[in-house]
Design an enzyme around this catalytic site. Structure first.
Site, PDB file in Angstrom:
ATOM      1  N   ASP A  12     104.233 103.889 -23.250  1.00 36.35           N
ATOM      2  CA  ASP A  12     103.414 105.108 -23.210  1.00 36.35           C
ATOM      3  C   ASP A  12     101.933 104.750 -23.271  1.00 36.35           C
ATOM      4  O   ASP A  12     101.239 105.150 -24.194  1.00 36.35           O
ATOM      5  CB  ASP A  12     103.803 106.049 -24.373  1.00 36.35           C
ATOM      6  N   HIS A 243     100.414  96.431 -32.652  1.00 40.58           N
ATOM      7  CA  HIS A 243     101.802  96.901 -32.681  1.00 40.58           C
ATOM      8  C   HIS A 243     102.588  96.423 -31.455  1.00 40.58           C
ATOM      9  O   HIS A 243     103.509  95.612 -31.551  1.00 40.58           O
ATOM     10  CB  HIS A 243     101.856  98.430 -32.713  1.00 40.58           C
TER      11      HIS A 243
HETATM   12  C1  BDR Z   1     103.159 102.801 -31.969  1.00 41.53           C
HETATM   13  O1  BDR Z   1     102.763 104.143 -31.702  1.00 41.53           O
HETATM   14  C2  BDR Z   1     101.855 104.191 -30.647  1.00 41.53           C
HETATM   15  O2  BDR Z   1     100.732 104.911 -31.010  1.00 41.53           O
HETATM   16  C3  BDR Z   1     101.487 102.766 -30.317  1.00 41.53           C
HETATM   17  O3  BDR Z   1     101.294 102.592 -28.916  1.00 41.53           O
HETATM   18  C4  BDR Z   1     102.661 101.971 -30.809  1.00 41.53           C
HETATM   19  O4  BDR Z   1     103.670 101.890 -29.836  1.00 41.53           O
HETATM   20  C5  BDR Z   1     102.607 102.374 -33.308  1.00 41.53           C
HETATM   21  O5  BDR Z   1     103.111 103.201 -34.317  1.00 41.53           O
HETATM   22 CA    CA Z   2     103.197 102.404 -27.494  1.00 46.37          CA
END
Ligand code: BDR
Ligand code: CA
Length: 317
Positions: A12, A243
Site C-alpha cells: 500500500d 517497517h
Molecule cells: C505498517 O503500516 C503502514 O503504515 C506502513 O506502511 C507499514 O506497512 C506499519 O505499521
Molecule cells: Ca505498508
C-alpha cells in the site's frame, strides 16, 4: 549462485513500502515478479498509481501491477494515513506519471497466476493490510500448497501498537484477513513492531539517496522527507522506522532474525478495544527459546544485523 527467489509483493505505498520496493528491485537475492495493491496508507487505486510511477522511474515497467481490494473484509476503507504518508501516499511528492495502467487482472488473479507459474517457489511478501491475501485464500484454498513462504510486516507481540494501544496498522486495518492468513497452512514469518521500531534510517542516509545520480533513488529520498517529520516527536530526531523495508530484507535473506519463535499468534477480530491485537503465546520462554511443535508461524523478535546499513548499501549499489 542460487537463483533469485520469485516474490509477489502485496502493498500500500506508502513511504516505507516505497523503500521496500527500492530494496527488492536492487537485491540480487529476489526477483519481483508481480505487485498487488490494497487500501491502507492510501487507497488501493492510489497505491497502484504510486507503484506504476515508481517502477517506471526505476525502469521496471516489465513488472505487472494489479489493483487489489479497496474495502476490507468487514468494513469500508476509511481514508488512509495522510498525516503519516502524505496526501498521495508517497509523502506528497508528485512523481512523473507513467503511461502504464494497472494489469487487466485483479491482485488476487495475479497472485493465483504467479502461484502456478512459480509453483512451490513463490514467496509472498505482504506489507499492507492482508485483504487481498484473504480473498485469494477464499478464491483458491489450495494456494498455500504452491507457496514457499509468506512474510508479513504486521502485528505487535510485546510492543505497544501504533494505531491503537495494542494494534499495529496493517493488522488493525483488516483483522479478519490477518486471522485468515494466520489460520492457513503455510509457513509465515511475522515481522512485528517489536523489531521494526528498533531499526531506523538516519537523515545522513536519506541524504545519500538524495545525492545519488538515479532519479528513482533521489525520489525515494524525497518521499522520505514527510515521513521523517512524522517520526520526529517519537524518536526525537529526523529519522523513520523501517517497517516494510525490514520485512523485505528478511524475506530476501539479506537480514537474518537473531530471535524468532514458532508460537501461535491469534488476532483479535472483535469490535472492542483489543481489535487488531496480535496475541502471541510467549509463555514458557524464560529459560530459552521454546518453539511450539507444528506451529508454522515464526515471530521475529530481534535482528542483530545493522538492517539500515544493509538496506541503504543495497539500494545505493
Ligand atoms: C505498517 O503500516 C503502514 O503504515 C506502513 O506502511 C507499514 O506497512 C506499519 O505499521
Ligand atoms: Ca505498508
Amino acid at each position: 549462485m542460487t537463483a533469485p527467489v520469485p516474490v509477489y509483493l502485496d502493498c500500500d505505498p506508502g513511504v516505507d513500502d516505497t523503500v521496500a520496493i527500492a530494496y527488492l528491485l536492487a537485491s540480487p537475492a529476489v526477483e519481483l515478479v508481480g505487485v498487488g495493491t490494497v487500501s491502507g496508507n492510501t487507497s488501493a487505486a492510489q497505491a497502484a498509481r504510486n507503484t506504476l510511477d515508481l517502477l517506471a522511474l526505476a525502469g521496471r515497467d516489465d513488472i505487472p501491477v494489479a489493483l487489489g481490494a479497496h474495502d476490507h473484509l468487514d468494513h469500508p476503507f476509511s481514508g488512509g494515513a495522510p498525516h503519516v504518508h502524505g496526501d498521495n501516499g508517497v509523502g506528497g511528492i508528485v512523481l512523473p506519471r507513467s503511461d502504464r495502467e494497472v494489469d487487466e487482472r485483479t491482485a488476487v488473479e495475479l497472485l493465483l497466476d504467479l502461484s502456478r507459474t512459480y509453483a512451490g517457489r513463490l514467496h509472498i511478501l505482504a506489507i499492507g493490510p492482508l485483504t487481498n491475501i484473504a480473498h485469494a485464500l477464499e478464491a483458491d484454498p489450495s494456494l498455500p500448497d504452491r507457496i514457499a513462504e509468506v512474510t508479513v510486516m504486521g502485528g505487535a507481540a510485546l510492543s505497544p501498537g501504533n494505531i491503537t494501544p495494542v494494534a499495529e496498522a496493517n493488522i488493525y486495518n483488516d483483522p479478519q484477513a490477518a486471522a485468515a492468513l494466520l489460520d492457513a497452512d503455510w509457513d509465515v514469518t511475522l515481522v512485528p513492531l517489536d523489531v521494526t521500531l528498533e531499526h531506523t534510517l538516519s537523515e545522513e542516509q536519506r541524504q545519500q539517496f538524495l545525492a545519488d545520480d538515479r532519479p528513482f533513488v533521489v525520489a525515494v529520498g524525497q518521499i522520505l522527507d514527510h515521513y521523517f517529520d512524522f517520526y520526529l516527536p517519537s524518536y526525537g530526531a529526523r529519522t523513520c522506522a523501517l517497517h516494510d523495508p525490514l520485512a523485505a530484507a528478511i524475506a530476501a535473506g539479506g537480514v537474518s532474525p537473531s530471535r524468532a519463535l514458532q508460537v501461535p499468534v491469534v488476532v483479535d477480530v472483535s469490535q472492542g478495544p483489543g481489535r487488531g491485537q496480535t496475541i502471541a503465546d510467549l509463555r514458557g520462554q524464560r529459560t530459552g527459546p521454546r518453539h511450539h511443535e507444528g506451529v508454522r508461524t515464526r515471530l521475529v523478535l530481534d535482528v542483530d544485523d545493522d538492517a539500515a546499513a544493509h538496506l541503504v548499501a543495497t539500494i545505493l549499489a
